[in-house]
Design an enzyme around this catalytic site. Structure first.
Site, mmCIF file in Angstrom:
data_model
loop_
_atom_site.group_PDB
_atom_site.id
_atom_site.type_symbol
_atom_site.label_atom_id
_atom_site.label_comp_id
_atom_site.label_asym_id
_atom_site.label_seq_id
_atom_site.Cartn_x
_atom_site.Cartn_y
_atom_site.Cartn_z
ATOM 1 N N LYS A 91 -16.928 -15.283 10.320
ATOM 2 C CA LYS A 91 -16.989 -14.216 11.179
ATOM 3 C C LYS A 91 -16.585 -13.013 10.414
ATOM 4 C CE LYS A 91 -16.628 -17.058 15.281
ATOM 5 N NZ LYS A 91 -15.670 -17.272 16.522
ATOM 6 N N VAL A 143 -0.759 -0.715 17.793
ATOM 7 C CA VAL A 143 -1.778 -0.369 16.391
ATOM 8 C C VAL A 143 -1.954 -1.441 15.699
ATOM 9 C CG1 VAL A 143 -1.827 0.964 14.440
ATOM 10 C CG2 VAL A 143 -0.683 2.056 16.138
ATOM 11 N N HIS A 159 0.920 -1.069 -0.057
ATOM 12 C CA HIS A 159 0.037 0.123 -0.134
ATOM 13 C C HIS A 159 0.883 1.220 -0.098
ATOM 14 C CE1 HIS A 159 -3.050 -2.891 0.664
ATOM 15 N NE2 HIS A 159 -3.764 -2.021 0.922
ATOM 16 N N ASP A 192 -3.958 -3.153 12.340
ATOM 17 C CA ASP A 192 -4.425 -2.740 11.264
ATOM 18 C C ASP A 192 -4.784 -3.967 10.421
ATOM 19 O OD1 ASP A 192 -5.040 -1.822 8.574
ATOM 20 O OD2 ASP A 192 -2.717 -0.825 8.716
ATOM 21 N N MET A 193 -6.017 -4.331 10.174
ATOM 22 C CA MET A 193 -6.427 -5.372 9.569
ATOM 23 C C MET A 193 -7.647 -5.313 8.347
ATOM 24 S SD MET A 193 -9.083 -7.696 11.805
ATOM 25 C CE MET A 193 -9.445 -8.866 10.819
ATOM 26 N N GLY A 220 1.529 -4.161 16.059
ATOM 27 C CA GLY A 220 2.345 -2.902 15.699
ATOM 28 C C GLY A 220 3.652 -2.841 16.045
#
Length: 341
Positions: free
Chosen positions: A227, A172, A45, A174-175, A307
């Site tokens: 889920k 942190v 990204h 982030d998923m 993180g």
């Protein structure tokens, strides 16, 4: 593997963005965000997304001059129209506003409608934690993942981020809602590697750890099977309802690339309005100590908090340079030296 100094990467990406028509201030912010993303090890990204962003700009799918405009003000909640502006600068603005509100009320929620791809969602968790705020943020996307029990894409791979400030290194999380993002599939394929665990289905409907067949079928595996599928649906609905924006089904109708016209939510919390610093430090350190004392799966291994690996990668890449795929780097170099066609 070729490594590029952080400052060189920032300057190269900035020049590409300037030539694409971004105002200088936005070009600098976006270049820094892309380079920081690669610096922290989220290569899919960072530098790797520059070409796609430039493509969207050239097609008019991103308005590089647009600014968010206020739609609704409810005190602790504000809703903005992103006006199809740059996803990174819109998101930074939204998190800054959420923190300003949290400074007054303890909690601030800012929702964005009609915005564009924010690139690495974790950037905005780090942004808040750097200023001492806890944060929760998420976005919906176009349909790019099958719901559990389906073979065709019908739900978004809606990234979800949580962040807590910590003096010894922020926590942190982030998923994405899939086991692996499409960006991770791409970077793994470019390195001719396999995924650590199965990440989707091949043409025969079998789970595989080979990224290429998953990219071909676009049957990525939801995190936690049903889920993750359910959570993706709920994040989509919450983001659209809180922002007065588009659901995944409606984003599909816009047809302006990945996340074109998406809805996002940014929540900032001032933890010192609830606790003192000693309590925060104790809660964080007791938890991390317990993780450290866990028995690792492999001898000599370690258990990390969310993180931590990003922080370690950041230090390494600042010292040695950021590893790049040479083909991707050469393309971005080209964009920085000549106007887009």
């Amino acid at each position: 593997m070729k490594r590029i100094a952080f400052d060189v990467m920032v300057e190269t990406i900035k020049q590409a963005f300037l030539l694409a028509g971004l105002p200088e201030e936005k070009a600098i912010i976006c270049a820094k965000t892309h380079a920081e993303t690669s610096r922290d090890g989220v290569y899919s990204h960072g530098l790797n997304r520059v070409e796609r962003f430039l493509d969207f700009v050239s097609k008019g799918w991103v308005d590089v001059h647009a600014e968010p405009t206020l739609d609704v003000n409810l005190g602790s909640i504000e809703i903005y129209n992103g006006n199809m502006g740059i996803g990174i600068t819109n998101s930074i603005f939204a998190m800054d506003r959420a923190m300003d509100i949290a400074k007054q009320y303890g909690l601030g929620l800012v929702a964005l409608n009609n915005t564009t791809h924010w690139m690495r969602g974790g950037s905005y968790g780090w942004q808040a934690a750097d200023k001492g705020y806890m944060a929760i943020c998420w976005t919906n996307t176009e349909s790019c993942m099958p719901a559990w029990g389906a073979t065709s894409g019908g739900i978004g791979n809606n990234p979800f981020i949580m962040a807590i400030p910590r003096q010894g290194g922020h926590v942190v999380f982030d998923m994405a809602m899939s086991q692996y993002s499409y960006g991770k599939l791409e970077t793994t394929r470019l390195k001719n590697e396999k995924l650590p665990f199965p990440g989707g289905f091949d043409q025969e409907g079998k789970l595989t750890d080979d990224p290429a067949p998953i990219e071909a079928t676009r049957r990525i595996l939801p995190t936690g099977y049903w889920k993750g599928s359910g959570l993706a649906i709920m994040l989509d609905l919450f983001s659209a309802i809180l922002s007065k924006g588009r659901t995944t089904a409606d984003i599909d109708l816009v047809g302006k690339g990945a996340c074109g016209g998406c809805s996002q939510v940014f929540i900032a919390i001032d933890p010192l309005k609830i606790n003192d610093q000693a309590f925060l430090d104790q809660a964080l350190e007791h938890t991390i100590t317990q993780l450290r004392n866990s028995t690792p799966v492999t001898a000599g291994g370690e258990v990390n908090y969310p993180g931590e690996r990003s922080l370690k990668t950041r230090v390494e890449n600042m010292q040695l340079g950021i590893p790049v795929d040479e083909g991707v780097w050469n393309k971005v170099l080209g964009f920085s030296q000549a106007k887009m066609p």
